[in-house]
Design an enzyme around this catalytic site. Structure first.
Site, short mmCIF file in Angstrom:
data_model
loop_
_atom_site.label_atom_id
_atom_site.label_comp_id
_atom_site.label_asym_id
_atom_site.label_seq_id
_atom_site.Cartn_x
_atom_site.Cartn_y
_atom_site.Cartn_z
N LYS A 198 -3.89 -1.51 4.63
CA LYS A 198 -2.34 -0.40 4.29
C LYS A 198 -1.08 -0.98 6.21
O LYS A 198 -0.31 -1.77 5.36
CB LYS A 198 -2.02 -0.24 3.57
CG LYS A 198 -1.22 0.60 2.44
CD LYS A 198 0.04 0.99 3.07
CE LYS A 198 0.09 2.52 3.60
NZ LYS A 198 0.93 3.55 3.81
N LYS A 231 6.53 3.72 13.28
CA LYS A 231 4.88 3.46 13.30
C LYS A 231 4.12 2.63 13.11
O LYS A 231 3.17 3.15 13.68
CB LYS A 231 4.99 4.69 11.89
CG LYS A 231 3.72 4.70 11.29
CD LYS A 231 2.81 5.62 11.72
CE LYS A 231 0.88 6.18 11.21
NZ LYS A 231 1.26 6.32 10.69
N THR A 246 3.44 6.86 5.40
CA THR A 246 3.08 5.56 6.62
C THR A 246 3.87 4.14 5.21
O THR A 246 3.42 4.11 4.42
CB THR A 246 2.46 5.49 6.79
OG1 THR A 246 2.20 6.22 8.07
CG2 THR A 246 2.13 4.21 7.70
#
Length: 288
Positions: free
Chosen positions: A240, A172, A97
């Protein structure tokens, strides 16, 4: 096929295992901490390499699942990176990711040296990886994606091409934006139910069958009620990811007020010592 897998964390370790066990492919792995690669090789009988380039040598497809943009650059174009070891026509599939920008950057570099590139972040968490039922959202050229889709299927319940390179990472981000709001809503609902003196199990047995139902509700309400957070997708990782979402939103002009707020709530959880707690630990800050 001859495959390589770079990064054997809680996601990559079982994903690489499925390529070997379910797919029957010839798999070589690389991990920054060599003991992890040795453990994988003992369990699955595959090979291990000392560098990403060595792992990628002669591979048809090289998979990676590492921490962030910088980690991804390190295993691709850094010293001993995979791109230096890959043969022309091979494909690099990135399950990290990361940002859409780094996906486009590495795609451009891969194309210059005759390689294919697909950004393919995943959803489903550690349990999804272990059970081989991940959702995989991909960005790339259709012909390149067609080469890797049947292989990804060894650990995916759903795999779809979302558009050109970068589209997987953007999808995502949508996933993480939705999860952030859902978990905060579930935390507030549980907190409210307790304060109102309701039987939480009865509450959940009813509302989980209606419009409030979600994966988070079905899989997390019990552990949240028990105050168990030492598992799952870590708060550090979520922050994050949300940082990537918020940066992309600033670039595109999208407004994410709830996401920004939940990101700050996770910062409070970090300050409480919950950096490695599951994302459902949003409840813990309400219960202080």
């Amino acid at each position: 096929m001859k495959l390589a897998f770079l990064g054997l964390g809680v996601m990559g370790f079982p994903m690489a295992g499925h390529l070997k066990e379910r797919g029957g492919h010839d798999v070589t792995v690389y991990n920054r901490t060599i003991a992890r690669a040795e453990a994988w090789a003992r369990r699955h009988g595959g090979a291990m390499a000392a560098t990403p380039a060595a792992a990628a040598a002669d591979a048809d497809i090289v998979f990676a699942c590492v921490g962030n943009d910088d980690d991804l650059r390190a295993v691709t174009t850094g010293e001993g990176g995979a791109f230096a070891g890959m043969k022309p026509g091979a494909v690099f599939v990135d399950h990290t990711t990361a940002s859409a920008e780094v996906a486009r950057e590495l795609h451009a570099r891969a194309r210059e040296i005759g390689l294919g590139f697909v950004d393919a972040p995943v959803s489903g968490g550690q349990s999804g990886a272990e059970n081989g039922v991940l959702g995989v959202m991909c960005g790339g050229d259709e012909d390149v994606y067609a080469k890797v889709e049947p292989v990804i299927a060894h650990y995916a319940r759903a795999c779809k091409l979302m558009g050109p390179v970068g589209s997987g990472q953007l999808t995502k981000m949508v996933n993480q934006i939705c999860i952030a709001g859902l978990v905060q809503g579930l935390a507030e609902g549980i907190h409210f139910a307790r304060k109102a003196g309701l039987d939480l199990e009865r509450v959940m047995s009813v509302i989980s069958k209606g419009a409030a139902q979600s994966w988070q509700m079905e899989n997390r309400w019990k552990t949240m009620d028990e105050g168990k957070f030492d598992f799952g997708f870590a708060v550090d990782w979520m922050r994050k990811d949300l940082g990537i979402c918020l940066a992309a939103a600033r670039d595109s002009g999208a407004r994410l007020p709830v996401t920004a707020l939940v990101d700050q709530f996770y910062a409070e959880v970090q300050a409480m010592g919950g950096r490695r707690w599951d994302t459902s630990s949003l409840l813990a800050r309400l219960d202080r």
